[in-house]
Write a protein that holds these residues in place. Structure first.
Motif, PDB file in Angstrom:
ATOM      1  N   GLY A   1     -20.845 -17.008 -12.662  1.00  0.00           N
ATOM      2  CA  GLY A   1     -19.410 -17.207 -13.081  1.00  0.00           C
ATOM      3  C   GLY A   1     -19.193 -17.910 -14.132  1.00  0.00           C
ATOM      4  O   GLY A   1     -18.360 -18.358 -14.454  1.00  0.00           O
ATOM      5  N   GLU A   2     -20.347 -18.325 -15.038  1.00  0.00           N
ATOM      6  CA  GLU A   2     -20.287 -19.146 -16.020  1.00  0.00           C
ATOM      7  C   GLU A   2     -19.797 -18.191 -17.375  1.00  0.00           C
ATOM      8  O   GLU A   2     -20.678 -18.097 -18.257  1.00  0.00           O
ATOM      9  N   LEU A   3     -18.620 -17.680 -17.220  1.00  0.00           N
ATOM     10  CA  LEU A   3     -18.164 -16.724 -18.364  1.00  0.00           C
ATOM     11  C   LEU A   3     -18.294 -17.333 -19.761  1.00  0.00           C
ATOM     12  O   LEU A   3     -18.764 -16.783 -20.684  1.00  0.00           O
TER      13      LEU A   3
ATOM     14  N   SER B   1     -23.780 -14.858 -15.856  1.00  0.00           N
ATOM     15  CA  SER B   1     -22.730 -13.909 -15.282  1.00  0.00           C
ATOM     16  C   SER B   1     -22.774 -14.017 -13.930  1.00  0.00           C
ATOM     17  O   SER B   1     -21.810 -14.021 -13.259  1.00  0.00           O
TER      18      SER B   1
ATOM     19  N   ALA C   1     -19.989  -9.019 -16.588  1.00  0.00           N
ATOM     20  CA  ALA C   1     -19.543 -10.354 -16.415  1.00  0.00           C
ATOM     21  C   ALA C   1     -17.903 -10.308 -16.464  1.00  0.00           C
ATOM     22  O   ALA C   1     -17.280 -11.114 -15.903  1.00  0.00           O
TER      23      ALA C   1
ATOM     24  N   GLU D   1     -16.259  -8.887 -13.682  1.00  0.00           N
ATOM     25  CA  GLU D   1     -16.290  -9.759 -12.095  1.00  0.00           C
ATOM     26  C   GLU D   1     -15.370 -11.138 -12.410  1.00  0.00           C
ATOM     27  O   GLU D   1     -15.019 -11.604 -11.487  1.00  0.00           O
ATOM     28  N   MET D   2     -15.030 -11.521 -13.424  1.00  0.00           N
ATOM     29  CA  MET D   2     -14.122 -12.731 -13.963  1.00  0.00           C
ATOM     30  C   MET D   2     -12.779 -12.155 -13.908  1.00  0.00           C
ATOM     31  O   MET D   2     -11.855 -12.964 -14.292  1.00  0.00           O
TER      32      MET D   2
END
Length: 676
Positions: free
Chosen positions: A120-122, A117, A146, A149-150
């Motif tokens: 940014g690797e959702l 998270s 997460a 944030e994305m």
């Protein structure tokens, strides 16, 4: 870097050789020594220290036996990857965790979720979350954050709704997330629900919900939260107090916001910035500069937000000297290359009349975002350099940076003030058709201005009556101004009625209509307009001009006798007017809407505020130095002609910023080409 030869997992990770040797060739002797030493707690402390210092590989090699015997120690290694931004290493550790057989451990899995998270690797986080055999509240909280944030609010809300149990962190995350997406009313509702269930908000959720109140200008709701803050013991928390002060300021209670900040036991830069931003939002730009000086005296180092606020205030005040001084301070602070600061510098120099400095600031910007490009396009437009604005937009498109609503508004404005009607209409179509942007009222106002200035008055009126939103007084006044330019008294009367129907107290529309009648010598109509103004107790906004000399601003109004040098200014103006007349200047008495003899009209014209400001500047500035004058209203036709003569007589550049645009007078001509 070498890799493990492991069976493929669902995550398809591989591991470096540096880890491989340690895993498959563990030294039995080392393993026994570590266990026999009995210093397991000391070793764990040393291991944790190495991890916290970012020495991940060293930590792994030195304590591999402990890690393999207690796989939960992988969490330290995973956590250490986040500040060092070691994405690849984190994924390789994930493979080792799968190999170790502890991938089902909630504690370790939650650390992996947090790692993905933060990076940014959702997609990887969702995949891991879906395959976790056991989850807890922490797992869900990490995923909610997460998703938020994305930008995936719906996914976060779905997860929140499905949770059988929630803790305070869950509620705080959702309240903060709703505020982030500007769903401020929903954020307030959730905050209220959270309070009813007995959960204690943290400083971030309180700050978020207060920012929501600020956006909604919901003063009463903000005051209720203030009372809650006092009861909960957050009144001395810097984050909460700054957010609370910001709420009061945005909700229109500047004094309450200032009082809160002044009562804080300890200031920080955020507190100073909140105070300065509040003053700027309320138009107290001189107060912003005063606070900036106090902040520096108190020993605080300005940050980028400080510089943006202060530079923008110089822009509003058109104080070029102070703006340059603050620019120098931004350079010393290492903030002059930050894109937000560069954008504010471009705007400040432009609005202070120094287009060359705007261009220099833009060219020196190392990074350029859409705001910076739009600021420079706007600067060109404001100074009547429409072709340059269009060329810059073409360069921006070549950089594959799509324009936004502000970019196109700046382009339309540039076309308006250069007579580029067809080009402007093409840009309007491009904005809607190619970029899929929704035209706002401001864009339609520019289209009306484009058509009106070019004499297409009927087309301009048709645009107003057919556009998808309700017209406001401003767009009708734009058409009314066009009626004045083209001396169409009949349409002017009809358009003025539309303005006054929306805003009966708009004195500017009465003045415009009176000027149109006066230019046609229809004095009876002028008298009726003035009578209507008296009946509504309306007064014309006085024309005010100001000029900055040696970092001091001098202000003038019509026939101003309050200035210490007023007598000298009057004598200088008489001499200057005589010289202008010798060169062919004829006062345009038709622009005086009072029914008086020509001598009185000429005296009235000679003492317009911009002429007085220019005379004062000529008396007090070094010979040949450009003069910059700012005016609150649009410059009149007579002053426009007179300043062209003055620039030729004195052989210098005179830059005038009026309510519409910049005029660069030089060698008897104006940059606007008499199109303003």
């Amino acid at each position: 870097m070498g890799r493990f030869r492991l069976p493929r997992t669902c995550f398809s990770f591989s591991v470096p050789t540096v880890f491989q040797n340690s895993v498959f060739h563990l030294s039995t002797v080392t393993f026994k020594i570590h266990l026999e030493d009995g210093n397991f707690s000391d070793a764990k402390e040393q291991f944790a220290t190495l991890c916290s210092n970012g020495r991940i590989r060293e930590a792994f090699h030195s304590f591999v036996s402990y890690i393999w015997s207690e796989p939960r120690l992988f969490s330290n290694l995973i956590q250490a990857c986040i500040p060092t931004k070691s994405v690849s290493l984190g994924k390789q550790l994930h493979s080792l965790i799968i190999t170790s057989g502890c991938s089902s451990d909630k504690f370790v899995s939650n650390h992996l979720l947090n790692l993905y998270s933060k990076f940014g690797e959702l997609r990887a986080a969702v995949l891991l979350f879906d395959r976790m055999p056991c989850r807890n509240i922490m797992s869900c909280n990490i995923m909610i954050k997460a998703h938020l944030e994305m930008g995936s609010f719906e996914s976060a809300k779905k997860l929140f709704d499905e949770m059988p149990e929630r803790n305070v962190a869950t509620w705080n995350a959702m309240v903060t997330g709703l505020a982030k997406f500007e769903m401020n009313e929903e954020s307030l509702f959730l905050f209220s629900r959270m309070n009813e269930l007995g959960f204690m908000p943290d400083e971030y959720s309180l700050g978020s919900v207060l920012r929501g109140c600020a956006h909604l200008t919901a003063l009463f709701a903000g005051q209720q939260i203030h009372a809650y803050i006092m009861k909960s013991g957050f009144e001395f928390n810097l984050v909460v107090t700054c957010s609370l002060a910001h709420m009061y300021i945005k909700a229109g209670s500047l004094s309450d916001g200032e009082t809160l900040i002044r009562l804080m036991p300890n200031y920080n830069v955020v507190a100073w910035n909140t105070l300065m931003s509040g003053k700027a939002q309320n138009g107290c730009f001189e107060g912003v500069l005063d606070q900036y000086c106090m902040m520096k005296k108190a020993g605080f180092r300005p940050d980028k937000i400080t510089f943006v606020t202060v530079i923008s205030s110089c822009s509003e005040l058109a104080t070029l000297g102070q703006g340059k001084q603050i620019h120098a301070e931004a350079i010393k602070a290492g903030a002059s290359s930050i894109v937000d600061v560069v954008s504010s510098l471009v705007s400040m120099y432009s609005r202070c009349g120094s287009l060359q400095d705007s261009m220099k600031a833009f060219s020196e910007g190392k990074q350029r975002d859409i705001v910076l490009w739009s600021s420079m396009i706007s600067a060109y437009g404001f100074h009547g350099r429409g072709e340059e604005a269009i060329k810059l937009f073409d360069e921006m498109e070549q950089e594959n940076l799509p324009g936004n609503e502000v970019t196109f508004l700046s382009l339309l404005y540039a076309c308006c003030h250069c007579g580029l009607k067809d080009k402007g209409l093409d840009f309007f179509e491009l904005m809607v058709q190619k970029y899929g942007l929704k035209a706002r009222l401001e864009h339609y106002n520019c289209v009306v201005d484009l058509l009106g200035r070019s004499g297409c008055l009927d087309d301009a009126e048709a645009v107003i009556r057919s556009m998808p939103m309700k017209p406001d007084a401003i767009i009708w006044k734009t058409l009314l101004s066009a009626c004045k330019i083209h001396k169409n008294a009949e349409m002017a009367k009809r358009v003025a009625e539309e303005v006054l129907r929306i805003n009966p107290q708009d004195s500017a529309s009465y003045i415009l209509l009176a000027n149109i009648h006066a230019s046609a010598n229809r004095w009876q109509d002028v008298s009726e307009v003035r009578k209507a103004m008296r009946g509504k107790m309306l007064k014309k906004e006085p024309g005010i001009s100001w000029v900055e000399i040696k970092n001091q601003v001098h202000q003038f109004c019509l026939d101003d006798k309050s200035h210490p040098q007023s007598a000298e200014i009057n004598r200088y103006l008489e001499e200057l007017t005589s010289e202008m007349k010798m060169r062919g200047y004829v006062p345009d008495t038709s622009s005086v809407m009072h029914d008086m003899d020509n001598e009185e009209k000429e005296y009235n014209l000679a003492h317009h505020s911009e002429k007085m400001a220019i005379a004062f500047a000529l008396m007090n500035c070094p010979e040949g130095m450009p003069i910059r004058v700012m005016k609150n209203l649009r410059v009149c036709s007579d002053c426009h002609v007179a300043i062209k003569y003055i620039s030729e007589i004195k052989n210098l550049e005179i830059i005038v910023r009026d309510a519409s645009r910049f005029h660069h007078f030089k060698d008897g001509t104006c940059s606007c080409g008499d199109y303003w």
